[in-house]
Design an enzyme around this catalytic site. Structure first.
Site, PDB file in Angstrom:
ATOM      1  N   THR A 265       1.052  -4.219   4.111  1.00 49.21           N
ATOM      2  CA  THR A 265       1.240  -5.092   6.072  1.00 49.21           C
ATOM      3  C   THR A 265       1.019  -6.579   6.151  1.00 49.21           C
ATOM      4  O   THR A 265       0.706  -6.964   7.509  1.00 49.21           O
ATOM      5  CB  THR A 265       0.680  -3.681   6.902  1.00 49.21           C
ATOM      6  OG1 THR A 265      -0.738  -3.624   6.252  1.00 49.21           O
ATOM      7  CG2 THR A 265       1.066  -2.392   6.411  1.00 49.21           C
ATOM      8  N   ASP A 266      -0.113  -6.708   5.468  1.00 50.66           N
ATOM      9  CA  ASP A 266      -0.545  -8.661   5.918  1.00 50.66           C
ATOM     10  C   ASP A 266       0.514  -9.349   6.554  1.00 50.66           C
ATOM     11  O   ASP A 266       0.247  -9.860   7.570  1.00 50.66           O
ATOM     12  CB  ASP A 266      -1.062  -8.213   4.548  1.00 50.66           C
ATOM     13  CG  ASP A 266      -2.855  -7.959   4.512  1.00 50.66           C
ATOM     14  OD1 ASP A 266      -2.939  -6.733   5.214  1.00 50.66           O
ATOM     15  OD2 ASP A 266      -3.089  -8.798   3.200  1.00 50.66           O
TER      16      ASP A 266
ATOM     17  N   LYS B  52       0.224  -8.118  13.273  1.00 52.38           N
ATOM     18  CA  LYS B  52      -1.074  -6.906  12.796  1.00 52.38           C
ATOM     19  C   LYS B  52      -1.933  -7.256  13.869  1.00 52.38           C
ATOM     20  O   LYS B  52      -2.546  -8.267  13.371  1.00 52.38           O
ATOM     21  CB  LYS B  52      -0.834  -7.089  11.728  1.00 52.38           C
ATOM     22  CG  LYS B  52      -2.134  -6.228  10.641  1.00 52.38           C
ATOM     23  CD  LYS B  52      -2.098  -5.994   9.122  1.00 52.38           C
ATOM     24  CE  LYS B  52      -2.397  -5.038   8.797  1.00 52.38           C
ATOM     25  NZ  LYS B  52      -3.240  -5.503   7.208  1.00 52.38           N
TER      26      LYS B  52
ATOM     27  N   THR C 262       0.733  -1.330   0.061  1.00 52.94           N
ATOM     28  CA  THR C 262      -0.379  -0.035  -0.049  1.00 52.94           C
ATOM     29  C   THR C 262       0.844   1.387  -0.096  1.00 52.94           C
ATOM     30  O   THR C 262       0.568   2.638  -0.678  1.00 52.94           O
ATOM     31  CB  THR C 262      -0.974   0.213   1.378  1.00 52.94           C
ATOM     32  OG1 THR C 262      -1.131  -0.988   1.753  1.00 52.94           O
ATOM     33  CG2 THR C 262      -1.451   1.297   0.590  1.00 52.94           C
TER      34      THR C 262
END
Lengths: 415, 622
Positions: free
Chosen positions: A164-165, A241, A88
């Protein structure tokens, strides 16, 4: 008629003029009107005139413009290597699919985040251009190799831009693969870079500041709160996360973050001891065993779910509570161990240490040959086992010990 | 105010009306559409915004100018807002109720609903949207409304999200409240068919009436905003934002025409004088010992004074464009946009503590001739540079004529500069929300308020005044629900229009009464469980104790359970007490005894029943 053409469409007594957009489908023309609005017009019974072709290069982004990306070198500034893997932070809207995809290389990031200018000399490098859900252990290896080469070539710090996943998995992998004399800082963004509110600018700026600091650790640098005030620095092996969309989704489990970067003050502070810059020689051990599975036990689990684990080098179980599975599954676990699979126990509680000596089930699991991973996070344990199987003589022993900060010897979550 | 020949001036005006919808939830999340007080905030957070490029690779002028000031935005969040308003969660799908309401509006304005609506991001980096954009979707096109001066075309209708409420302006940013962000907002744009100030006002009134006919729009201050676009031949398109009151629309149009006429006159004069604008420069030295409060303040805190020579501008900077607003005010507005307090110019100096000697020295420092003017800014170093540049750019534009721009409405019918006109480049697709295909065939066309006024008279027998009051009133939907439920229309009309007002006058906190409570009270009256005479007392009790149900309030007021037998007992008692009077006067005693009987029943019984029982009892004895 192509995307970018200026057209006039008449349908149902309404006439619209505008630029044909690439999001057009077989059923609907999507036209950008002069006011800026896109509108979908059914093709059926529509009368279309092409007024002018190629009015706009709609598929292109500014990365193809002739703007100079020459970056001046300043001897007084440290050199930071920016490595892009996609995600992202470096993404833009794909107007064909309407989805957000990664299209920038590291230099584009510099152009996209002008606030980075003047903080360091930058070297840009693209290792991959993938969304982080598509990350594989092969890419971890390539990434570790690239980081090794950048540091070897003199980078004073490395910033890895990553989706970020699965950022916590890649950060863990590099933690085990590299002995680093400089900071290696992962960063990304939770809210896409194509919105003015994106967290990408602040995260990137703070990551560069962290990469200039004295902590020769693999860290994750992301928003520490919902505000644009502080980024938290998490140890790569202890971070998780914990939210799907919030800016401050990343949290250190079982402790406060290693440190913080104050965005306004541009100040990096640390809360606990960390490896010092230059303390170790740069070294790389990037081999990794792909035959490791992470299995989450839940009530009602079909014992057959364990069948596909036959022949695996390692299995990490995400057990319940202190580290349990249904008693009936224990014989299957024992078979795996007997066949030479290293079976490691972690907990789906996320926080806290496994302890299989408290209840009978736990003792039976220990008797079956399961290794406790302490308070190692399940995902980190998987990466660690993959690495340990390829690089250490006694992987089972290593899983119960701390190697690079992934297993906290003492439980002091308030520190 | 000068009256102009608008036809000769070539006046072209259009309207943009923004109206909040009264839906159950916000446009892109499940938060309720309720407004809150800042003190009720449960948490706060701060953000910065950074402009991005549109899909066509352009950065919008307005967005760019906004971002030149590095501002921090703080937001107030409530227990009625969620992560979507905080831009920390992707938006949900477009609210179906809001889409239904705007399709009703489309039908009322004879518009064509689009085949497929795409939600767009309209870039707004002033902090009023946490995301940095406002989500907006074109729903319908090409309609028409009627005015006494002819038809006015309706260009388009947009469904968009309301922005966050500005609570406080700060030195380095703005405080916003999130309660308003995301409330559905319909935007209706007319074609530039309006050719007089009066027609502008009439068109706005008609659109307002059509919107309210849906019964699904918010009421009260700030829930409807009118923007007015005005240009005259040779002038430029100027968009005036946020006209709060319909009554101001004609004045705003008149004043803007006047402003453009004056600016054109100034342009002619400037061109004749061969005017130009010099390079801004540092003139701090001139004011090193100044006693001017503004300048002293800036210099003492390490700032500086910048100035620019406006060659050929002498006397024109102080020329009035609108009541009490001069060309100098326009330069000032631009300087303010960059954080300065404003400008001083030589047409107004010496003043504000600036001496004649300083003015002379200033003129000399920038090489100004007598026919020139000089503008100065005193502020911190960066602001002083940005602000004088902005003022200089505006002065240059005066030589060309009327600049296209966005202006904000002031309370007195004048306007101030806000920002450049936004271009098409500020929009790009909202990829988090899939396109929708609205189906107008299922939409029920609402009855117009004008039609309601007629029907309330013919069907319910309300007089014309009350019928209009109810139809245009805020509680019209409540009235219709109550009447649908079988209540007496005259009674309900009196209740919603008079009773509530009377109670408010008696300091009863009527704002605590919600529609459901009022309906429950009406139902009790309809079912004969509460006398009309007891309604005021019950409502007052409910307003003071909103946690009570209507039944409980009736009980608490001691107004419940009066059977006809009890009425008869009470009436008989009164009649017997006044036996001789009844025997002597017969029915003539009725009115006196009626009052006594009602008093005895303390409003617990319906007057009509008391009256018929009393009549019977008197007749028996007469």
């Amino acid at each position: 008629m192509n995307a970018g053409d200026r057209i006039r469409v008449e349908r149902g007594g309404v006439t619209n003029e505008g630029v044909l957009m690439p999001s057009t489908t077989a059923d609907h023309l999507v036209v950008k009107l002069d006011g800026g609005y896109n509108v979908g017009i059914e093709r059926e019974d529509a009368e279309i005139d092409v007024l002018e072709t190629d009015v706009y290069d709609v598929g292109e982004t500014q990365s193809d413009e002739g703007e100079s990306s020459e970056i001046e070198f300043d001897d007084d500034l440290p050199t930071i290597s920016l490595i892009s893997t996609g995600g992202t932070i470096a993404s833009t809207v794909d107007y064909r699919t309407g989805a957000v995809t990664a299209q920038f290389d590291a230099e584009d990031v510099l152009r996209a985040v002008p606030d980075l200018a003047g903080r360091a000399n930058y070297r840009g490098r693209v290792v991959a251009n993938i969304l982080s859900e598509n990350m594989t252990p092969d890419v971890w290896r390539d990434l570790a190799q690239a980081v090794y080469e950048e540091i070897d070539a003199g980078a004073d710090g490395v910033v890895v831009m990553h989706g970020t996943d699965t950022m916590q998995f890649s950060a863990s992998a590099l933690s085990f693969m590299l002995d680093t004399p400089v900071p290696i800082v992962f960063t990304g963004s939770q809210r896409s870079a194509d919105r003015p509110s994106s967290d990408n600018v602040m995260n990137a700026v703070c990551a560069v500041e962290a990469a200039k600091s004295d902590a020769a650790e693999v860290m994750v640098c992301m928003h520490g709160t919902e505000s644009d005030d502080v980024c938290a620095l998490h140890r790569g092996t202890r971070v998780r996360k914990n939210h799907t969309s919030r800016r401050d989704a990343f949290e250190t489990v079982g402790a406060k973050p290693l440190g913080e970067v104050d965005y306004d003050a541009e100040e990096v502070t640390f809360r606990r001891d960390h490896a010092e810059r230059g303390a170790v020689e740069l070294d790389l051990a990037a081999d990794i065993d792909g035959e490791v599975e992470l299995v989450k036990f839940t009530p009602g689990m079909d014992p057959a779910a364990l069948d596909y684990l036959d022949g695996k080098s390692g299995v990490v179980i995400e057990g319940t509570g202190l580290g349990h599975v249904h008693t009936d599954l224990i014989p299957r676990v024992e078979e795996l161990v007997d066949d030479g699979t290293t079976v490691v126990m972690t907990s789906q509680c996320i926080s806290g240490r496994v302890c299989d000596r408290v209840y009978d089930t736990g003792r039976d699991l220990l008797d079956a040959g399961v290794v406790e991973a302490g308070d190692t996070l399940p995902g980190t344990a998987k990466v660690k086992l993959m690495w340990a199987l390829s690089n250490l003589g006694d992987p089972a022993d290593a899983m119960g010990r701390n190697l690079v900060g992934e297993l906290q010897e003492e439980s002091k979550p308030w520190t | 105010m000068t009256e102009y020949d608008y036809e000769e001036l070539g006046l072209v005006a259009g309207l943009e009306i923004h109206q909040q919808l009264d839906t159950a939830t916000k446009l892109f999340c499940d938060s309720p559409t309720v407004r809150r007080e800042p003190e009720e905030a449960t948490r706060t957070f701060t953000r910065y915004l950074h402009p991005t490029r549109s899909e066509l690779g352009e950065i919008d002028d307005a967005a760019l100018e906004e971002s030149r000031v590095d501002r921090e935005f703080e937001y107030l969040a409530y227990d009625t807002t969620c992560l979507v308003e905080e831009d920390d969660e992707p938006p949900a799908k477009l609210d179906a109720e809001a889409l239904d309401v705007v399709m009703q509006i489309s039908e009322l304005m004879e518009m064509s609903v689009v085949d497929q609506a795409h939600v767009m991001r309209k870039i707004v980096v002033d902090g009023s949207n946490t995301s940095g954009f406002q989500r907006s979707s074109l729903i319908a096109q090409d309609g028409e409304i009627q005015t006494s001066e002819g038809a006015v075309g309706i260009e388009d209708l947009m469904l968009e999200e309301e922005s966050a409420q500005r609570i406080e302006e700060r030195d380095d940013g703005v405080l916003y409240s999130l309660d308003r962000l995301g409330i559905p907002l319909v935007e209706i744009g007319t074609k530039p068919d309006i050719s007089s100030p009066e027609q502008a006002r009439e068109a706005a009134e008609t659109i307002g009436m059509l919107l309210r006919s849906t019964g699904k729009v918010k009421r009260g201050l700030g829930t409807i905003r009118q923007d007015v676009n005005v240009s005259i031949a040779d002038g430029a398109r100027v968009e005036m934002k946020g006209v709060q009151s319909l009554d101001d629309i004609d004045d705003i149009v008149r004043n803007e025409v006047g402003r453009q006429v004056e600016l054109l006159a100034i342009r002619d004069e400037l061109q004749q004088r061969d005017a130009h604008v010099g390079e801004p420069q540092d003139v701090t030295d001139v004011f090193a010992d100044s006693d001017s409060g503004v300048i002293r303040g800036a210099l003492d805190s390490g700032g500086k004074v910048t100035g620019v020579r406006l060659a050929g501008f002498d006397g024109l900077v102080g020329r009035e464009l609108q009541p009490d607003r001069r060309l100098g005010t326009e330069l000032s507005d631009h300087a303010k946009r960059h954080g300065a307090g404003g400008i001083f110019h030589t047409d107004e100096l010496p003043a504000y503590g600036v001496t004649e000697e300083e003015v002379d020295a200033l003129r000399e420092a920038v090489g100004a001739e007598p026919e020139d003017a000089v503008a100065i800014v005193a502020a911190d170093s960066q602001t002083a540079d940005l602000a004088i540049d902005a003022a200089a750019v505006r002065a240059e534009a005066a030589i060309e004529g009327v600049p296209e721009e966005t202006r904000g409405a002031n309370d007195d019918g004048t306007t101030r500069y806000l920002r450049p006109l936004p271009g098409a480049a500020r929009m790009y697709p909202e990829t988090d929300v899939p396109p929708v295909e609205p189906d107008p065939s299922e939409v029920e066309v609402p009855e117009l308020l004008t039609e309601k006024v007629e029907r309330y008279q013919s069907e319910f027998g309300l007089d014309a005044g009350l019928a209009e009051q109810v139809a245009y009133g805020r509680r019209m939907p409540l009235f219709e629900r109550a009447v649908d439920d079988g209540a007496d229309p005259t009674f309900v009309a009196g209740l919603v229009e008079s009773t509530v007002t009377e109670l408010r006058r008696d300091d009863v906190p009527v704002e605590n009464l919600d529609d459901e409570q009022l309906l429950a009270v009406v139902a009790l009256v309809t079912d004969g469980d509460l006398a009309k005479e007891g309604v005021n007392e019950v409502l007052a009790l409910l307003a003071e104790n909103p946690q009570l149900s209507a039944e409980e309030a009736v009980e608490e007021a001691g107004l419940s359970g009066v059977s006809e037998d009890e009425v008869r007992d009470a009436v008989v008692e009164v009649v017997e007490r006044n036996e001789s009077q009844v025997e002597n006067e017969g029915m003539a005693a009725f009115s006196g005894l009626m009052g006594e009987a009602m008093g005895a029943l303390r409003g617990r019984a319906d007057g009509e029943i008391v009256s018929s029982v009393l009549r019977e009892e008197i007749q028996k004895r007469a």
